[in-house]
Design a protein around this motif. Structure first.
Motif, PDB file in Angstrom:
ATOM      1  N   THR A  29       0.064  -3.988  -3.942  1.00 46.14           N
ATOM      2  CA  THR A  29      -1.225  -4.075  -3.244  1.00 46.14           C
ATOM      3  C   THR A  29      -2.210  -5.018  -3.911  1.00 46.14           C
ATOM      4  O   THR A  29      -3.264  -5.298  -3.353  1.00 46.14           O
ATOM      5  CB  THR A  29      -1.883  -2.685  -3.157  1.00 46.14           C
ATOM      6  N   VAL A  30      -1.884  -5.535  -5.091  1.00 45.03           N
ATOM      7  CA  VAL A  30      -2.834  -6.326  -5.864  1.00 45.03           C
ATOM      8  C   VAL A  30      -3.147  -7.677  -5.216  1.00 45.03           C
ATOM      9  O   VAL A  30      -4.173  -8.275  -5.509  1.00 45.03           O
ATOM     10  CB  VAL A  30      -2.349  -6.487  -7.323  1.00 45.03           C
ATOM     11  N   ASP A  31      -2.298  -8.153  -4.316  1.00 44.42           N
ATOM     12  CA  ASP A  31      -2.533  -9.450  -3.678  1.00 44.42           C
ATOM     13  C   ASP A  31      -3.605  -9.385  -2.587  1.00 44.42           C
ATOM     14  O   ASP A  31      -4.131 -10.403  -2.186  1.00 44.42           O
ATOM     15  CB  ASP A  31      -1.231 -10.001  -3.102  1.00 44.42           C
ATOM     16  N   GLU A  32      -3.919  -8.188  -2.114  1.00 42.00           N
ATOM     17  CA  GLU A  32      -4.959  -8.013  -1.102  1.00 42.00           C
ATOM     18  C   GLU A  32      -6.233  -7.535  -1.796  1.00 42.00           C
ATOM     19  O   GLU A  32      -6.179  -6.691  -2.689  1.00 42.00           O
ATOM     20  CB  GLU A  32      -4.514  -6.972  -0.074  1.00 42.00           C
ATOM     21  N   GLN A  33      -7.366  -8.058  -1.417  1.00 44.85           N
ATOM     22  CA  GLN A  33      -8.631  -7.725  -2.086  1.00 44.85           C
ATOM     23  C   GLN A  33      -8.914  -6.232  -2.041  1.00 44.85           C
ATOM     24  O   GLN A  33      -9.305  -5.640  -3.050  1.00 44.85           O
ATOM     25  CB  GLN A  33      -9.797  -8.506  -1.468  1.00 44.85           C
ATOM     26  N   GLU A  34      -8.697  -5.599  -0.898  1.00 46.96           N
ATOM     27  CA  GLU A  34      -8.951  -4.158  -0.785  1.00 46.96           C
ATOM     28  C   GLU A  34      -8.032  -3.365  -1.710  1.00 46.96           C
ATOM     29  O   GLU A  34      -8.459  -2.433  -2.387  1.00 46.96           O
ATOM     30  CB  GLU A  34      -8.765  -3.700   0.662  1.00 46.96           C
ATOM     31  N   GLY A  35      -6.763  -3.753  -1.775  1.00 44.98           N
ATOM     32  CA  GLY A  35      -5.817  -3.081  -2.662  1.00 44.98           C
ATOM     33  C   GLY A  35      -6.166  -3.289  -4.130  1.00 44.98           C
ATOM     34  O   GLY A  35      -6.073  -2.365  -4.941  1.00 44.98           O
ATOM     35  N   LEU A  36      -6.583  -4.500  -4.470  1.00 43.49           N
ATOM     36  CA  LEU A  36      -6.991  -4.805  -5.838  1.00 43.49           C
ATOM     37  C   LEU A  36      -8.211  -3.976  -6.221  1.00 43.49           C
ATOM     38  O   LEU A  36      -8.252  -3.375  -7.296  1.00 43.49           O
ATOM     39  CB  LEU A  36      -7.297  -6.302  -5.987  1.00 43.49           C
TER      40      LEU A  36
END
Length: 104
Positions: free
Chosen positions: A49-56
């Motif tokens: 999920t780190v590649d998506e801003q919300e996931g990060l």
């Protein structure tokens, strides 16, 4: 005679050296961008999920990183602990013997 390190000792050393290597100035904290780059490169199958801003943002919150602050090794260790605990659980399901280990 050279010191022979165990696999576990080498694993701990790898965690520390990879954290420091993610920062060009080898500082005590990583910027969010440095942390994101390290996780994308070194943990691509475990932290997707780190590649998506919300996931990060959610990951940083779970690690205890305050908004506008860098990622400390202690913050990173929260992630390592979570991933190791998950991996332990996955491996435990594959075994017929129940472990009574207490993870702190």
């Amino acid at each position: 005679m050279a010191t022979q390190y165990t696999d576990l000792e080498l694993a701990i050393n790898t965690l520390v050296t990879q954290f420091h290597a993610a920062s060009p100035n080898v500082g005590p904290t990583l910027t969010v961008e440095e942390f994101q780059g390290m996780v994308s490169k070194e943990l691509p199958t475990m932290v997707k999920t780190v590649d998506e801003q919300e996931g990060l943002n959610q990951l940083l919150k779970e690690m205890g990183v305050e908004e506008g602050h860098g990622v400390t090794f202690e913050n990173f260790w929260v992630l390592v602990n979570s991933l190791a605990t998950t991996q332990f659980g996955l491996l435990q399901k594959d075994k017929s013997v129940k472990c009574t280990c207490l993870l702190l």
